[in-house]
Design an enzyme around this catalytic site. Structure first.
Site, mmCIF file in Angstrom:
data_model
loop_
_atom_site.group_PDB
_atom_site.id
_atom_site.type_symbol
_atom_site.label_atom_id
_atom_site.label_comp_id
_atom_site.label_asym_id
_atom_site.label_seq_id
_atom_site.Cartn_x
_atom_site.Cartn_y
_atom_site.Cartn_z
ATOM 1 N N GLU A 81 2.226 1.296 -1.306
ATOM 2 C CA GLU A 81 2.620 -0.327 -1.393
ATOM 3 C C GLU A 81 4.023 -0.642 -1.920
ATOM 4 O O GLU A 81 4.256 -0.235 -3.163
ATOM 5 C CB GLU A 81 1.408 -0.994 -2.155
ATOM 6 C CG GLU A 81 0.256 -0.849 -1.671
ATOM 7 C CD GLU A 81 -0.839 -1.623 -2.388
ATOM 8 O OE1 GLU A 81 -0.450 -2.496 -2.811
ATOM 9 O OE2 GLU A 81 -2.189 -1.222 -2.519
ATOM 10 N N LYS A 109 -1.974 2.896 -14.474
ATOM 11 C CA LYS A 109 -2.676 2.578 -15.694
ATOM 12 C C LYS A 109 -3.726 1.403 -15.471
ATOM 13 O O LYS A 109 -3.727 0.830 -14.456
ATOM 14 C CB LYS A 109 -1.633 1.676 -16.931
ATOM 15 C CG LYS A 109 -0.530 2.898 -17.486
ATOM 16 C CD LYS A 109 0.106 1.663 -18.527
ATOM 17 C CE LYS A 109 1.395 2.205 -18.649
ATOM 18 N NZ LYS A 109 2.427 0.978 -18.907
#
Ligand code: ADP
Ligand code: MG
Length: 156
Positions: A81, A109
């Site tokens: 993306e 994360k």
């Protein structure tokens, strides 16, 4: 491991994502079609990268890119993306996005809150903007890769 494949150039169609509401967060991400994702090196690290992007024959802009696990495919496939650091008038689903990935910022994360996620992405964007101003990265903005599709016939 993240840097081994860089710079990495690729081009392909923008498809509908899986409605995580990135645009509502102010950080729309143009998702590549499955074919392009499959063509990525299978050992490329997930995480946040930065580089250059252009839509169709448009201008080349700074971008941040996320390579992550695609929840739509139960996290067995990756998603790629691109958030282009530019304000577009309209969506560009179906158009051809060309990107040059030039550097790596951080690994994936988990964030404890939406606010933490948004501020991390905003820091990624600032980091990308700074690093892309380095001469070694600026020269890739001018790479022929971005100009090949300007209405020219390649095979003549
Ligand atoms: P989706 O889940 O369909 O990917 P997003 O909320 O992530 O939806 O929005 C992505 C779409 O927003 C892109 O496919 C593109 O058409 C549009 N868009 C508009 N501005 C940008 C931008 N600066 N960077 C990336 N995509 C953008
Ligand atoms: Mg998206």
């Amino acid at each position: 491991a993240a840097m081994r494949h860089l710079p990495y150039f690729c081009r392909g169609a923008v498809v509908k994502g899986f409605g995580r509401g990135s645009k509502e967060l102010g950080i729309p991400t143009a998702n590549f079609c499955e074919q392009v994702v499959e063509s990525f090196p299978s050992d490329i690290s997930t995480g946040v990268y930065y580089g250059w992007a252009c839509v169709g024959n448009g201008d080349v802009h700074k971008m941040v890119l996320s390579i992550g696990w695609n929840p739509f495919y139960k996290n067995i496939k990756k998603s790629v993306e691109t958030h282009i650091i530019h304000t577009f008038k309209d969506d560009f689903y179906g158009e051809i996005l060309s990107i040059a990935i030039v550097g790596y910022i951080r690994s994936e994360k988990n964030f404890s809150s939406l606010e933490a996620l948004i501020s991390a992405i905003q820091e990624d964007i600032e980091e990308a903007k700074r690093r892309l101003d380095l001469p070694e990265h600026l020269k890739l903005k001018e790479d022929n890769f971005f100009h090949l599709s300007e209405g020219k016939t390649v095979n003549h």
